[in-house]
Design an enzyme around this catalytic site. Structure first.
Site, PDB file in Angstrom:
ATOM      1  N   SER A   1      12.264 -79.661  41.519  1.00  0.00           N
ATOM      2  CA  SER A   1      12.934 -80.536  40.556  1.00  0.00           C
ATOM      3  C   SER A   1      14.110 -79.812  39.935  1.00  0.00           C
ATOM      4  CB  SER A   1      11.957 -80.965  39.458  1.00  0.00           C
ATOM      5  OG  SER A   1      12.611 -81.743  38.475  1.00  0.00           O
TER       6      SER A   1
ATOM      7  N   ALA B   1      15.035 -80.147  33.858  1.00  0.00           N
ATOM      8  CA  ALA B   1      14.503 -79.031  33.064  1.00  0.00           C
ATOM      9  C   ALA B   1      13.263 -79.430  32.271  1.00  0.00           C
ATOM     10  CB  ALA B   1      15.582 -78.510  32.115  1.00  0.00           C
TER      11      ALA B   1
ATOM     12  N   ASP C   1       7.058 -87.197  41.551  1.00  0.00           N
ATOM     13  CA  ASP C   1       7.899 -88.383  41.440  1.00  0.00           C
ATOM     14  C   ASP C   1       7.190 -89.313  40.482  1.00  0.00           C
ATOM     15  OD1 ASP C   1      10.422 -89.588  42.388  1.00  0.00           O
ATOM     16  OD2 ASP C   1       9.115 -91.245  42.938  1.00  0.00           O
ATOM     17  N   SER C   2       7.882 -89.672  39.432  1.00  0.00           N
ATOM     18  CA  SER C   2       7.236 -90.457  38.389  1.00  0.00           C
ATOM     19  C   SER C   2       8.206 -91.492  37.845  1.00  0.00           C
ATOM     20  CB  SER C   2       6.763 -89.541  37.253  1.00  0.00           C
ATOM     21  OG  SER C   2       7.814 -88.720  36.792  1.00  0.00           O
TER      22      SER C   2
ATOM     23  N   ARG D   1       1.186 -87.552  34.133  1.00  0.00           N
ATOM     24  CA  ARG D   1       1.349 -86.252  34.786  1.00  0.00           C
ATOM     25  C   ARG D   1       0.108 -85.391  34.568  1.00  0.00           C
ATOM     26  NH1 ARG D   1       6.129 -85.548  33.206  1.00  0.00           N
ATOM     27  NH2 ARG D   1       7.000 -86.458  35.107  1.00  0.00           N
TER      28      ARG D   1
END
Length: 208
Positions: free
Chosen positions: A23, A26, A84-85, A196
């Site tokens: 990713s 940050a 991936d969200s 998550r």
């Protein structure tokens, strides 16, 4: 779980060592690093390794997570974890869904993305404000093996946004059973109930 379309097989364990977080976000990297703390992993982001961001051409969260994890593992020669969200709003037919980041435009302006969601909801009087977050995690090795996990949290959308913590759509998402939005929660409290956090608990139970 093994990658989509694969034959059932034993879950591969993740050994201590270097792990790439696939990713360039940050805030997301920080959350993932916190969730992996104490697991003997030396976490490094794809951005720190100057890895390119692959085009997300999948049609599901799992497909996009797997695409990103495979690319990072292949280019780095290290195990890689991708997330991936996105936010799925019932009254908008599940949108923005896998396009959650893209609703913020080229600059991924989530302030603009949250406003766009709100504007679309107001196009329908008394539209329900039910929504949920989904997180798909894909853990890939350089030899092409992939494990994936998917988590979810349900809630409702608020307006105006509240809180400056977290990232993405967090300031407008209030999880069921809580008075605070994700944007108002400290990271540990959010991780306890988030999509998550849910996906990570599944992954930790399986691969460590």
């Amino acid at each position: 779980m093994s990658g989509e379309g694969a034959e059932p097989q034993a879950i591969r364990k993740l050994k201590p060592g270097k792990l790439v977080i696939a990713s360039h976000n940050a805030g997301k990297v920080r959350e993932i690093a916190a969730l992996l703390e104490g697991r003997g992993l030396d976490v490094v982001s794809a951005k720190a390794l100057d890895l390119p961001e692959p085009e997300e051409t999948g049609t599901t969260f799992v497909m996009n997570a797997e695409l990103k994890a495979r690319a990072a593992a292949d280019l780095s020669g290290l195990p890689a974890l991708a997330d991936d969200s996105g936010l799925c709003v019932d009254a908008l037919g599940g949108d923005p869904g896998i396009f959650s980041a893209r609703w913020g435009g080229e600059n991924k302006d989530f302030g603009a993305a949250m406003r766009l969601v709100e504007d679309k909801l107001r196009e329908t009087p008394d539209a329900p404000r039910d929504a949920h977050f989904v997180c798909a995690l894909a853990l890939a090795w350089p030899d092409g093996h992939v494990e994936w996990f998917e988590g979810r949290v349900d809630g409702t959308l608020v307006w105006p946004p509240r809180g400056d913590k977290g990232h993405g759509y967090d300031p407008v998402f209030q999880p069921i059973g809580h008075d605070a939005t994700f944007g108002e929660m400290d990271e540990p409290a959010k991780n306890d109930i988030s999509h998550r956090g849910d996906a990570f608990r599944q992954m930790v139970a399986a691969v460590f």
